[in-house]
Design a protein around this motif. Sequence first.
Motif, short mmCIF file in Angstrom:
data_model
loop_
_atom_site.label_atom_id
_atom_site.label_comp_id
_atom_site.label_asym_id
_atom_site.label_seq_id
_atom_site.Cartn_x
_atom_site.Cartn_y
_atom_site.Cartn_z
N PRO A 56 35.35 64.29 -9.95
CA PRO A 56 35.64 62.93 -10.40
C PRO A 56 36.97 62.90 -11.14
N VAL A 57 37.46 61.70 -11.40
CA VAL A 57 38.68 61.44 -12.16
C VAL A 57 39.93 61.80 -11.33
N MET A 58 40.03 63.05 -10.89
CA MET A 58 41.16 63.50 -10.08
C MET A 58 40.68 64.62 -9.18
N ASN A 59 40.78 64.43 -7.86
CA ASN A 59 40.27 65.49 -6.97
C ASN A 59 41.25 66.67 -6.90
N GLY A 60 40.79 67.74 -6.28
CA GLY A 60 41.57 68.97 -6.24
C GLY A 60 42.88 68.86 -5.49
N TYR A 61 42.90 68.04 -4.44
CA TYR A 61 44.15 67.84 -3.69
C TYR A 61 45.23 67.25 -4.60
N LEU A 62 44.86 66.18 -5.31
CA LEU A 62 45.82 65.51 -6.18
C LEU A 62 46.24 66.42 -7.33
N LEU A 63 45.28 67.14 -7.89
CA LEU A 63 45.60 68.05 -8.98
C LEU A 63 46.58 69.13 -8.51
N THR A 64 46.35 69.66 -7.33
CA THR A 64 47.25 70.68 -6.78
C THR A 64 48.66 70.12 -6.64
N THR A 65 48.76 68.90 -6.13
CA THR A 65 50.06 68.25 -5.98
C THR A 65 50.76 68.08 -7.33
N GLU A 66 50.00 67.67 -8.34
CA GLU A 66 50.57 67.47 -9.67
C GLU A 66 51.02 68.78 -10.29
N GLN A 83 35.82 72.17 7.15
CA GLN A 83 36.46 71.61 8.32
C GLN A 83 37.97 71.91 8.31
N ILE A 84 38.53 72.10 9.49
CA ILE A 84 39.95 72.45 9.60
C ILE A 84 40.85 71.37 9.00
N ASP A 85 40.45 70.08 9.14
CA ASP A 85 41.25 68.99 8.59
C ASP A 85 41.31 69.07 7.07
N ASP A 86 40.19 69.48 6.45
CA ASP A 86 40.17 69.62 5.00
C ASP A 86 41.07 70.76 4.55
N LYS A 87 41.05 71.85 5.30
CA LYS A 87 41.91 72.98 4.97
C LYS A 87 43.39 72.58 5.12
N GLU A 88 43.68 71.85 6.18
CA GLU A 88 45.05 71.41 6.40
C GLU A 88 45.53 70.55 5.24
N LYS A 89 44.68 69.65 4.79
CA LYS A 89 45.04 68.77 3.68
C LYS A 89 45.27 69.59 2.41
N GLY A 90 44.45 70.64 2.23
CA GLY A 90 44.61 71.50 1.07
C GLY A 90 45.94 72.22 1.07
N PHE A 91 46.31 72.78 2.20
CA PHE A 91 47.59 73.49 2.28
C PHE A 91 48.77 72.53 2.18
N GLU A 92 48.62 71.33 2.71
CA GLU A 92 49.69 70.34 2.59
C GLU A 92 49.90 69.92 1.13
N SER A 93 48.83 69.94 0.34
CA SER A 93 48.96 69.56 -1.07
C SER A 93 49.61 70.66 -1.89
N GLY A 94 49.69 71.88 -1.32
CA GLY A 94 50.41 72.95 -2.01
C GLY A 94 49.59 74.16 -2.39
N THR A 95 48.35 74.25 -1.93
CA THR A 95 47.55 75.41 -2.29
C THR A 95 48.06 76.67 -1.59
N ASP A 96 47.80 77.82 -2.19
CA ASP A 96 48.19 79.10 -1.60
C ASP A 96 47.06 79.72 -0.80
N ASP A 97 45.83 79.39 -1.19
CA ASP A 97 44.67 79.99 -0.53
C ASP A 97 43.50 79.03 -0.61
N TYR A 98 42.46 79.35 0.16
CA TYR A 98 41.34 78.43 0.34
C TYR A 98 40.07 79.26 0.47
N LEU A 99 39.10 79.04 -0.40
CA LEU A 99 37.85 79.81 -0.36
C LEU A 99 36.66 78.87 -0.29
#
Length: 223
Positions: A56-66, A83-99
């Motif tokens: 809530p408040v701020m999701n992980g994608y937005l937090l990563t971007t900030e 899902q692959i789309d979720d992983k893609e969104k994660g990497f686009e936001s700037g994450t280095d890894d995904y677990l």
Amino acid sequence: MKKILIVDDDEYIRNLVTSLLMKEGFKTIAAENGLVALDLLQKELCDLAIIDIMMPVMNGYLLTTEIRKEYDIPIILLTAKSQIDDKEKGFESGTDDYLIKPFEPKELIFRVNALLRRYGKSGEANIKVGTLYINKKSYEVKINNKTFMLPLKEFELLTFLATHPNQVFSRGHLIEKIWGHDFEGDERTIDVHIKRLRERFADIDKDFTIKTIRGVGYSLEVL
């Protein structure tokens, strides 16, 4: 000792990840949402962040971007989404890894250590001394959330002193470190740059000072 930020609205997950990391010798700080995490990062220098996506408040994608806007630290997104789309969104936001949850404790530790190695000396682009925060990558200096863009030599001089707080350096040593062996100017150049730094921060509430050690040189001291 490296410090890791854990951001998850699930208290059980926060405690689990904290316990795993502390057993491996890491320091940890935890936040229940993105806004709290950003506030913590203003106060404490962290070497890596582990962030849940669904919060809530701020999701992980937005937090990563900030985080990417201000800090040069590795990020692992920890989530139940596979899902692959979720992983893609994660990497686009700037994450280095995904677990993906649920995860094996050893796998998390492997990934943390791998990212810290990949980033080299963790925190090398960031320096924090009291309220002073220096981003060596963006050449920004912040004191109590006020941002300064300094001339290059002033920035390099302040950065060197802040990297070694409470240590005294002679003018000759500072000339060699900042201007190099071939500098043909006078050592009083240091005095001029120190004076300018003091003037820039004169009206700012801060908890450090650049102190003159008579007959020796200068030191950045934490009050």
